[in-house]
Design a protein around this motif. Sequence first.
Motif, short mmCIF file in Angstrom:
data_model
loop_
_atom_site.label_atom_id
_atom_site.label_comp_id
_atom_site.label_asym_id
_atom_site.label_seq_id
_atom_site.Cartn_x
_atom_site.Cartn_y
_atom_site.Cartn_z
N SER A 186 2.43 9.88 -10.78
CA SER A 186 3.13 8.92 -11.62
C SER A 186 2.60 7.50 -11.51
CB SER A 186 4.62 8.94 -11.31
OG SER A 186 4.84 8.54 -9.99
N ALA A 187 2.04 7.15 -10.37
CA ALA A 187 1.60 5.77 -10.20
C ALA A 187 0.08 5.65 -10.22
CB ALA A 187 2.14 5.20 -8.89
N GLY A 188 -0.61 6.78 -10.27
CA GLY A 188 -2.06 6.75 -10.31
C GLY A 188 -2.69 6.32 -9.00
N LEU A 189 -1.95 6.44 -7.91
CA LEU A 189 -2.51 6.06 -6.62
C LEU A 189 -3.44 7.16 -6.12
CD1 LEU A 189 0.70 4.71 -4.83
CD2 LEU A 189 -1.09 3.40 -5.96
N ASP A 190 -4.53 6.75 -5.53
CA ASP A 190 -5.46 7.71 -4.95
C ASP A 190 -5.09 7.84 -3.48
OD1 ASP A 190 -7.56 9.39 -4.39
OD2 ASP A 190 -9.03 7.78 -4.26
N MET B 110 -0.50 -1.74 -11.72
CA MET B 110 0.75 -1.18 -11.26
C MET B 110 1.80 -2.27 -11.34
SD MET B 110 1.59 0.51 -7.56
CE MET B 110 0.18 1.57 -7.66
N SER B 111 2.96 -1.95 -11.79
CA SER B 111 4.01 -2.95 -11.94
C SER B 111 4.53 -3.38 -10.58
CB SER B 111 5.15 -2.40 -12.79
OG SER B 111 5.92 -1.49 -12.03
N GLU B 112 5.15 -4.56 -10.58
CA GLU B 112 5.72 -5.08 -9.33
C GLU B 112 6.81 -4.16 -8.81
OE1 GLU B 112 6.85 -9.19 -9.42
OE2 GLU B 112 5.13 -9.69 -10.65
N ASN B 113 7.57 -3.54 -9.71
CA ASN B 113 8.64 -2.63 -9.31
C ASN B 113 8.07 -1.45 -8.52
OD1 ASN B 113 11.30 -1.67 -9.13
ND2 ASN B 113 10.96 -0.35 -10.89
N ILE B 114 6.97 -0.89 -9.01
CA ILE B 114 6.35 0.24 -8.30
C ILE B 114 5.78 -0.23 -6.97
CG2 ILE B 114 4.47 1.92 -8.36
CD1 ILE B 114 5.00 2.20 -11.37
N ALA C 97 6.04 -0.08 -1.19
CA ALA C 97 6.13 -0.82 0.08
C ALA C 97 7.37 -0.41 0.87
CB ALA C 97 6.15 -2.32 -0.20
N ARG C 98 8.50 -0.25 0.17
CA ARG C 98 9.73 0.14 0.84
C ARG C 98 9.59 1.54 1.45
NH1 ARG C 98 14.04 -0.29 -3.12
NH2 ARG C 98 13.27 1.72 -3.79
#
Length: 110
Positions: free
Chosen positions: A87-91, A1-5, A10-11
């Motif tokens: 979009s981010a592939g987070l589970d 995952m990119s730092e931007n994501i 986090a925000r």
Amino acid sequence: MSENIDFTVARLQQQVPAAETRIDDALIAVASLMTSVVAARRDTPGVDAVQGHATIQRLAKVQTALVGASGDVLRVHGDLVGIARESAGLDLHECPSLAAAGRHAVAATS
């Protein structure tokens, strides 16, 4: 995952629960105000039930609006969880903080 994501996640992990809490705080404050207004009307000599009724109705409308806002923010929270999955592939099972914890655990075992 990119730092931007990661930064965005986090925000949002901070802002979404903060918004939910602030709406709850506002709802508690308005409920407390409602209690005080009704008690003042009841306990003030010479004030009949009709007086202050419009004020009480306005406060009830504010409460209803805050309950609606709370539900909308909860739906936004759910929408963001869905977007993160897609979009981010987070589970994500319940919220982004769970995915972040899982992602860090996987990184530690790799």
